[in-house]
Design a protein around this motif. Structure first.
Motif, PDB file in Angstrom:
ATOM      1  N   VAL A   1       0.849  -1.190   0.000  1.00  0.00           N
ATOM      2  CA  VAL A   1       0.000   0.000   0.000  1.00  0.00           C
ATOM      3  C   VAL A   1       0.882   1.236   0.000  1.00  0.00           C
ATOM      4  CG1 VAL A   1      -1.723   1.319   1.302  1.00  0.00           C
ATOM      5  CG2 VAL A   1      -1.847  -1.176   1.249  1.00  0.00           C
ATOM      6  N   ASP A   2       0.579   2.161  -0.898  1.00  0.00           N
ATOM      7  CA  ASP A   2       1.215   3.480  -0.913  1.00  0.00           C
ATOM      8  C   ASP A   2       0.386   4.329   0.044  1.00  0.00           C
ATOM      9  OD1 ASP A   2       2.064   6.082  -1.409  1.00  0.00           O
ATOM     10  OD2 ASP A   2       2.106   5.841  -3.584  1.00  0.00           O
ATOM     11  N   THR A   3       0.907   4.588   1.218  1.00  0.00           N
ATOM     12  CA  THR A   3       0.128   5.287   2.248  1.00  0.00           C
ATOM     13  C   THR A   3      -0.128   6.747   1.907  1.00  0.00           C
ATOM     14  OG1 THR A   3       2.104   5.793   3.569  1.00  0.00           O
ATOM     15  CG2 THR A   3       0.930   3.737   4.068  1.00  0.00           C
ATOM     16  N   ARG A   4       0.623   7.321   1.003  1.00  0.00           N
ATOM     17  CA  ARG A   4       0.382   8.717   0.603  1.00  0.00           C
ATOM     18  C   ARG A   4      -0.851   8.848  -0.266  1.00  0.00           C
ATOM     19  NH1 ARG A   4       6.490  11.133  -0.399  1.00  0.00           N
ATOM     20  NH2 ARG A   4       7.115  10.869   1.773  1.00  0.00           N
TER      21      ARG A   4
ATOM     22  N   GLY B   1      -3.086   5.898  -0.655  1.00  0.00           N
ATOM     23  CA  GLY B   1      -4.050   4.882  -0.262  1.00  0.00           C
ATOM     24  C   GLY B   1      -4.224   3.785  -1.297  1.00  0.00           C
TER      25      GLY B   1
ATOM     26  N   ALA C   1       6.704   5.613   2.451  1.00  0.00           N
ATOM     27  CA  ALA C   1       5.246   5.637   2.396  1.00  0.00           C
ATOM     28  C   ALA C   1       4.669   4.317   1.901  1.00  0.00           C
ATOM     29  CB  ALA C   1       4.788   6.776   1.478  1.00  0.00           C
TER      30      ALA C   1
ATOM     31  N   ARG D   1       3.983   0.188   2.648  1.00  0.00           N
ATOM     32  CA  ARG D   1       3.940  -0.878   3.644  1.00  0.00           C
ATOM     33  C   ARG D   1       3.278  -2.097   3.018  1.00  0.00           C
ATOM     34  NH1 ARG D   1      -1.199  -1.642   5.052  1.00  0.00           N
ATOM     35  NH2 ARG D   1      -2.630   0.117   5.067  1.00  0.00           N
TER      36      ARG D   1
END
Length: 72
Positions: free
Chosen positions: A13-16, A18, A48, A50
């Motif tokens: 997942v690219d947390t920036r 979503g 960013a 995970r």
């Protein structure tokens, strides 16, 4: 696990943004991700990124199946 150590083919997942994607490689300082259902790759900053949870992977697979008309 450090994003730079995520193996190619793993779900992340690219947390920036979503967005959930498949790790396609590591280029320079970035992790290259491709959308779970296919599409254009994007570069994500390793800080960013995970590993995706099982629930996130299942949600993405279900959404893709619905978009194909495989499930109601």
């Amino acid at each position: 696990m450090n994003a730079k150590n995520l193996p190619v083919g793993s779900c992340a997942v690219d947390t920036r943004t979503g967005r959930l994607g498949i790790v396609m490689g590591h280029e320079g300082p970035y992790v290259q991700l491709r959308p779970y259902g296919g599409g254009r790759e994007w570069d994500a900053h390793p800080d960013a990124v995970r590993t995706a949870t099982q629930a996130e992977r299942l949600r993405a697979a279900t959404a893709n199946a619905r978009s194909r008309g495989d499930v109601p």
